[in-house]
Design a protein around this motif. Structure first.
Motif, short mmCIF file in Angstrom:
data_model
loop_
_atom_site.label_atom_id
_atom_site.label_comp_id
_atom_site.label_asym_id
_atom_site.label_seq_id
_atom_site.Cartn_x
_atom_site.Cartn_y
_atom_site.Cartn_z
N LEU A 334 59.91 38.11 24.62
CA LEU A 334 58.76 38.69 23.94
C LEU A 334 57.47 37.94 24.28
O LEU A 334 56.42 38.55 24.48
N LYS A 335 57.58 36.62 24.37
CA LYS A 335 56.40 35.83 24.73
C LYS A 335 55.94 36.15 26.15
O LYS A 335 54.75 36.20 26.43
N GLU A 336 56.91 36.36 27.04
CA GLU A 336 56.57 36.68 28.43
C GLU A 336 55.85 38.02 28.51
O GLU A 336 54.87 38.17 29.26
N ILE A 337 56.31 38.98 27.73
CA ILE A 337 55.66 40.29 27.69
C ILE A 337 54.23 40.15 27.15
O ILE A 337 53.27 40.70 27.71
N LYS A 338 54.10 39.40 26.05
CA LYS A 338 52.77 39.18 25.45
C LYS A 338 51.84 38.50 26.44
O LYS A 338 50.66 38.86 26.56
N PHE A 339 52.35 37.50 27.15
CA PHE A 339 51.54 36.76 28.13
C PHE A 339 51.06 37.70 29.24
O PHE A 339 49.88 37.65 29.63
N LYS A 340 51.93 38.56 29.73
CA LYS A 340 51.56 39.48 30.81
C LYS A 340 50.52 40.49 30.34
O LYS A 340 49.57 40.81 31.06
N ILE A 341 50.71 41.02 29.13
CA ILE A 341 49.75 41.99 28.60
C ILE A 341 48.38 41.35 28.41
O ILE A 341 47.34 41.93 28.75
N LYS A 342 48.38 40.14 27.89
CA LYS A 342 47.12 39.41 27.71
C LYS A 342 46.44 39.18 29.05
O LYS A 342 45.21 39.36 29.19
N ALA A 343 47.23 38.80 30.06
CA ALA A 343 46.66 38.55 31.39
C ALA A 343 46.05 39.82 31.97
O ALA A 343 45.00 39.78 32.61
N TYR A 344 46.70 40.96 31.71
CA TYR A 344 46.18 42.22 32.24
C TYR A 344 44.83 42.55 31.63
O TYR A 344 43.88 42.91 32.35
N PHE A 345 44.69 42.42 30.31
CA PHE A 345 43.43 42.78 29.66
C PHE A 345 42.33 41.76 29.99
O PHE A 345 41.15 42.12 30.04
N GLU A 346 42.71 40.53 30.24
CA GLU A 346 41.72 39.55 30.67
C GLU A 346 41.20 39.89 32.06
O GLU A 346 40.02 39.69 32.35
N GLN A 347 42.09 40.41 32.92
CA GLN A 347 41.66 40.83 34.26
C GLN A 347 40.68 41.98 34.19
O GLN A 347 39.79 42.10 35.03
N LYS A 348 40.84 42.84 33.20
CA LYS A 348 39.98 44.02 33.07
C LYS A 348 38.61 43.71 32.50
O LYS A 348 37.67 44.48 32.66
N MET A 349 38.50 42.58 31.77
CA MET A 349 37.22 42.25 31.12
C MET A 349 36.17 41.93 32.16
O MET A 349 36.44 41.24 33.14
N PRO A 350 34.96 42.41 31.95
CA PRO A 350 33.86 42.12 32.89
C PRO A 350 33.54 40.62 32.88
O PRO A 350 33.61 39.97 31.85
N ARG A 351 33.24 40.13 34.05
CA ARG A 351 32.92 38.70 34.18
C ARG A 351 31.41 38.49 34.29
O ARG A 351 30.71 39.32 34.79
#
Length: 351
Positions: A334-351
């Motif tokens: 579950l932590k691995e899934i949460k980590f991946k989802i968080k990483a995906y949305f961080e990638q989408k955020m404008p820099r």
């Protein structure tokens, strides 16, 4: 004007109980310009004798004998290499075609220049027949309808190779993976969806899929071979996802559908079946396999809603099956899934 030839490919392995009924449904097609390629995959029962009986009275039948049992993918590939038709259809050797199946589908080809025609199918056994949910909205259609991923995406859940009419040009040099023996036809189907220009749904039941519990029930498959089943799913999924690389248009919706189909439609049942074995070693091995798989996935894949639905929503139910060691692994999953989802949305955020 001559009608285009349709090649019907039937892989055969130890189906003496059903084969006669299957072949009868094929040779009685009202569309007559067909060739029937029967690939006997080294059957040890009376399947070959039954096939030979049909071939003696039907010149459209060709029988090819594999020297040893190679599996359904190799049998289909043999049929593909020998097919002369402009269109291809795969029929499993225990299933049935409706009498007008090819005729109705070829009429759509003629009218709409379709290069892929889906037929609605029913699953059946001795208890009766059922229409899959994906076809429930189309029972009243009277003409073939165009299939688009953004209008009727549920139809793309049909990732079986059988029961579809496929333009041969669409699948030139495309083969089934012979080293994968579970959901091996899903990548093949996704390739056709991605590369077809005109996909249509026929307005009738064209195919009857026979459900045999010992072969079709994922709840029975999982306890017997969950590790090999998952490894096959992962390999099949990797191949299927690779077909998206060369496609630019309309691939995002199809990719989401495909991911959901694999996770919701295959992995879920293997996972739940494995948990119900009450075997702690199986639990441990399955969870470790899933963790390692998710770790190598692109975060975008894991952000698909199916991961949350399958692994998160039933957390309390799943934990009730697990001992302390496996419960810790499940929490790690579950932590691995949460980590991946968080990483995906961080990638989408404008820099």
């Amino acid at each position: 004007m001559n009608e285009p030839m349709v090649s019907i490919i039937v892989p055969i392995y130890n189906v003496e109980e059903y084969l006669e009924e299957t072949l009868k449904s094929i040779v009685e097609q009202t569309y007559t310009n067909i060739e029937i390629i029967l690939v006997n995959d080294a059957s040890t029962d009376k399947s070959l004798q039954i096939a030979l009986q049909f071939a003696t009275v039907n010149p459209s039948i060709r029988i090819i004998n594999q020297p040893f049992n190679k599996g359904v993918s190799a049998a289909r590939n043999t049929g593909l290499d020998l097919a002369n038709g402009a269109y291809i259809m795969f029929v499993d050797s225990d299933d049935l075609l409706s009498k007008n199946a090819i005729k109705n589908m070829m009429e759509i080809v003629s009218k709409q220049n379709a290069d892929l025609v889906l037929g609605m199918y029913k699953s059946f056994n001795e208890k009766g027949s059922t229409l899959p949910n994906i076809f429930q909205n189309y029972t009243d259609i009277t003409e073939g309808i165009r299939v688009f991923d953004y209008i009727n995406p549920e139809l793309f859940w049909n990732v079986n190779s059988w029961g579809k009419l496929i333009k041969k040009e669409l699948i030139e040099n495309l083969y089934f993976p012979e080293d994968i023996n579970y959901i091996e036809d899903q990548p093949f189907s996704m390739y056709t969806y991605l590369h077809a220009n005109n996909i249509y749904l026929a307005p009738s039941i064209t195919y009857f899929y026979r459900t045999r519990e010992q072969y079709d029930s994922l709840s029975l498959i999982a306890p017997k071979r969950p590790i090999s089943s998952l490894n096959n799913i992962f390999a099949s999924f990797k191949l299927g996802m690779s077909y998206f690389d060369s496609v630019n248009e309309n691939k995002n919706i199809l990719q989401e559908i495909y991911i959901s189909r694999v996770v919701n439609g295959s992995i879920k049942y293997i996972f739940e079946g494995a948990l119900q074995t009450k075997d702690s070693l199986i639990h441990k091995n399955v969870l470790e396999l899933l963790i390692n798989w998710i770790r190598i996935l692109d975060p975008k894949i894991v952000s698909n809603e199916s991961f949350r639905k399958v692994f998160v929503e039933s957390v309390n139910q799943y934990l009730s099956f697990l001992d302390n060691t496996s419960a810790k692994l499940y929490i790690e999953l579950l932590k691995e899934i949460k980590f991946k989802i968080k990483a995906y949305f961080e990638q989408k955020m404008p820099r």
